[in-house]
Design a protein around this motif. Structure first.
Motif, PDB file in Angstrom:
ATOM      1  N   SER A 295      34.300 -21.595  23.749  1.00 38.63           N
ATOM      2  CA  SER A 295      33.395 -21.002  22.766  1.00 38.63           C
ATOM      3  C   SER A 295      33.526 -19.477  22.740  1.00 38.63           C
ATOM      4  CB  SER A 295      31.950 -21.392  23.068  1.00 38.63           C
ATOM      5  OG  SER A 295      31.582 -20.966  24.363  1.00 38.63           O
ATOM      6  N   PRO A 296      33.500 -18.877  21.544  1.00 40.48           N
ATOM      7  CA  PRO A 296      33.570 -17.414  21.431  1.00 40.48           C
ATOM      8  C   PRO A 296      32.349 -16.754  22.066  1.00 40.48           C
ATOM      9  CG  PRO A 296      33.986 -18.495  19.317  1.00 40.48           C
ATOM     10  CD  PRO A 296      33.473 -19.542  20.246  1.00 40.48           C
ATOM     11  N   ASN A 297      32.491 -15.486  22.380  1.00 39.66           N
ATOM     12  CA  ASN A 297      31.374 -14.731  22.948  1.00 39.66           C
ATOM     13  C   ASN A 297      30.194 -14.737  21.982  1.00 39.66           C
ATOM     14  OD1 ASN A 297      32.830 -14.059  25.247  1.00 39.66           O
ATOM     15  ND2 ASN A 297      33.688 -12.215  24.307  1.00 39.66           N
ATOM     16  N   GLY A 298      29.014 -15.002  22.511  1.00 45.74           N
ATOM     17  CA  GLY A 298      27.806 -15.014  21.684  1.00 45.74           C
ATOM     18  C   GLY A 298      27.470 -16.367  21.118  1.00 45.74           C
ATOM     19  N   VAL A 299      28.372 -17.347  21.238  1.00 44.28           N
ATOM     20  CA  VAL A 299      28.112 -18.697  20.725  1.00 44.28           C
ATOM     21  C   VAL A 299      27.536 -19.544  21.848  1.00 44.28           C
ATOM     22  CG1 VAL A 299      29.144 -20.793  19.801  1.00 44.28           C
ATOM     23  CG2 VAL A 299      29.907 -18.560  18.985  1.00 44.28           C
ATOM     24  N   GLU A 300      26.362 -20.081  21.628  1.00 45.07           N
ATOM     25  CA  GLU A 300      25.711 -20.936  22.609  1.00 45.07           C
ATOM     26  C   GLU A 300      25.145 -22.160  21.906  1.00 45.07           C
ATOM     27  OE1 GLU A 300      24.105 -18.316  26.324  1.00 45.07           O
ATOM     28  OE2 GLU A 300      22.886 -18.248  24.503  1.00 45.07           O
ATOM     29  N   THR A 301      25.621 -23.319  22.307  1.00 47.74           N
ATOM     30  CA  THR A 301      25.091 -24.565  21.768  1.00 47.74           C
ATOM     31  C   THR A 301      23.940 -25.039  22.644  1.00 47.74           C
ATOM     32  OG1 THR A 301      26.599 -25.940  23.058  1.00 47.74           O
ATOM     33  CG2 THR A 301      27.387 -25.158  20.914  1.00 47.74           C
ATOM     34  N   LEU A 302      23.300 -26.111  22.221  1.00 45.23           N
ATOM     35  CA  LEU A 302      22.233 -26.674  23.046  1.00 45.23           C
ATOM     36  C   LEU A 302      22.761 -27.069  24.424  1.00 45.23           C
ATOM     37  CD1 LEU A 302      20.520 -28.955  20.371  1.00 45.23           C
ATOM     38  CD2 LEU A 302      19.549 -26.877  21.371  1.00 45.23           C
TER      39      LEU A 302
END
Length: 523
Positions: free
Chosen positions: A472-479
């Motif tokens: 995942s790219p920086n700043g991307v956060e999934t549940l």
């Protein structure tokens, strides 16, 4: 011109039109097949690149031996327990006079809505000292038994009761009828479900990290987090792929060439349900215990942490931002995976052949690979060959497509098979190009199947952890990743909302799977 000559000419035109339609799709399917071979090619490339001496040093060492022992113990302990449990549960629900059997059937499938790492989070919440093999076996059985229960229950609903009646008329008692007539017919669903569970055990990361049980997946992620593009992680991935291949080969060997089929529809009456009598209470206790352990523990634990955290854990943008990003990635991945799978799904139904079967195998094999292997392959390839793509949305979506491509094909293929091929031929006879004819007829009729494929892929993406953590790219956060980050910090209260949201998103899709399973058997 004679009528028979006209019919032959029309058939030739329609056949050539179908061939013309298959060539562009065949080209696209070939490209997708090459793309799906990237993880396997990555393993071969890294093996050659590091050299045999390095391979020997990294593979033939005590650490790898310990992981192999852990993997073998986990598989040979978990699978028999799960098989016996699911046969018993499916028999009680589908073949006895159990009260409220429909409700129990739903409850046996609902644990699929709870991600495996949420199961371990729930158990750690009530028993912080849980660790090791037996804890891993307990949580694995509770998390994965629906994968076996579903095919076994579906098969029990489809079996012809006349065969059982014939065996009983020859003097066989109920137990002998079960072991000599019914159980052999459950061989294929048992093997299929057991293979799914075995592959999940090989690929699971979050469950075993929290239980503190070392597997290849946990070791690979640990090495990756300490040193990107590590030869050690790459070699561990190679061993893990060999383990997956061993599972698939063992499944093919055990299945053999035996098939259980009949000509005709068989008996139209439902099977006679066995009376439980004095076994009614033990049957209810078994079902209630499994429900309490697989659903009650996660729900009670989540409720406890939600109550403990109060409204504060819902405030801020964290939960809703992760929810929005999860939905966005799930929809994007689901739609793109279904679009990528469409050519192969059409070819497998409309234009089967040896080359098409080879392409289809390439599409399917990647679904058996652990997410950590696919992610590590894409990391290595982007770092060495296409650095601008490293940790981008494109690479993350590519990983999702690879991981869940088989799910998309299954739903599409079934829908395309139900669409009459005559409609395509009629459209081509009216002057439409082959591509437009396929799009205007078959693909429109297959829209419900495409929707189901998108939903199945989206459910997998919502709960996917390892590939998302690594790509995942920086700043991307999934549940899933946000939940994992908070549990790693031992902040179980703050993690609870993310677990609840994952369950809420997965539950409707899980119930859809159960509904489709019952419809397929006419119930």
């Amino acid at each position: 011109m004679r009528p028979d000559h006209f019919r032959r000419t029309s058939r030739l035109r329609l056949r050539s039109g179908a061939t013309a339609a298959s060539w562009p799709l065949l080209a696209v399917a070939s490209i997708v097949a090459l793309f799906s071979l990237l993880p396997f090619g990555f393993i071969l490339w890294v093996t050659v690149d590091v050299g045999w001496e390095t391979v020997k040093a990294l593979v033939f060492r005590p650490r790898v031996g310990d992981l192999l022992v852990n993997t073998a113990l986990l598989e040979i302990t978990t699978l028999p327990v799960t098989v016996i449990l699911c046969i018993a549960l499916a028999w009680i629900v589908e073949r006895t006079d159990l009260p409220m059997a429909g409700l129990w059937s739903w409850l046996m499938v609902t644990p699929l809505a709870v991600p495996a790492f949420v199961h371990s989070y729930a158990w750690i919440g009530i028993m912080p000292g849980m660790k090791g093999l037996w804890s891993a076996v307990l949580v694995s059985v509770l998390a994965y038994f629906p994968f076996l229960y579903l095919p076994i229950a579906a098969t029990l609903r489809r079996l012809d009761p006349a065969i059982e009646d014939a065996a009983a008329s020859l003097g066989l008692g109920p137990w002998r009828v079960f072991f000599r007539v019914i159980l052999p017919q459950l061989r294929l669903p048992v093997l299929g479900g057991a293979m799914l569970v075995a592959l999940h055990l090989l690929s699971e990361y979050g469950l075993f990290v929290m239980i503190r049980f070392d597997t290849f997946a946990t070791a690979i992620v640990d090495v990756f987090q300490s040193a990107y593009n590590s030869p050690s992680a790459n070699m561990l991935s190679g061993v893990l792929v060999l383990c997956c291949g061993l599972v698939l080969g063992l499944d093919l060997w055990l299945r053999g060439r035996e098939r259980y089929a009949r000509v005709g529809t068989g008996s139209i009456r439902p099977p006679v349900r066995q009376k439980l009598g004095g076994w009614l209470l033990p049957a209810h206790l078994l079902l209630a215990t499994i429900t309490a352990l697989a659903l009650g523990v996660p729900m009670v634990t989540l409720a406890h942490w939600l109550w403990f955290g109060g409204l504060a854990i819902w405030q801020g943008d964290g939960v809703w931002s992760a929810f929005a990003q999860s939905i966005g990635l799930a929809l994007a991945g689901g739609i793109l995976a279904t679009m990528v799978a469409a050519p192969m799904a059409w070819l497998s139904v409309r234009a089967p052949g040896r080359y098409q079967k080879l392409l289809e195998s390439c599409h399917y094999y990647v679904g058996s690979l652990p997410g950590v292997v696919v992610a590590l392959a894409l990391v290595t390839i982007t770092v060495r060959v296409a650095l601008p793509l490293y940790q981008t949305f494109a690479t993350l979506i590519a990983a999702y497509i690879l991981l869940f491509l088989p799910r998309a094909i299954v739903g599409l293929r079934a829908s395309i098979a139900q669409a009459p091929v005559e409609l395509e031929r009629a459209a081509m006879s009216l002057g439409k190009s082959p591509a437009r004819a396929v799009w205007a007829t078959t693909m429109r009729l297959a829209a419900p199947g495409a929707g189901a494929s998108i939903a199945l892929v989206a459910m997998g993406i919502t709960n996917e952890l390892t590939a998302t953590l690594m790509l995942s790219p920086n700043g991307v956060e999934t549940l899933a990743t946000r939940f994992w980050s908070l549990t790693s910090e031992i902040d179980y209260a703050a993690a609870a909302p993310y677990a609840v949201m994952m369950v809420i998103l997965s539950l409707p899709l899980t119930l859809l799977v159960q509904t489709q399973s019952r419809r397929s058997t006419g119930q």
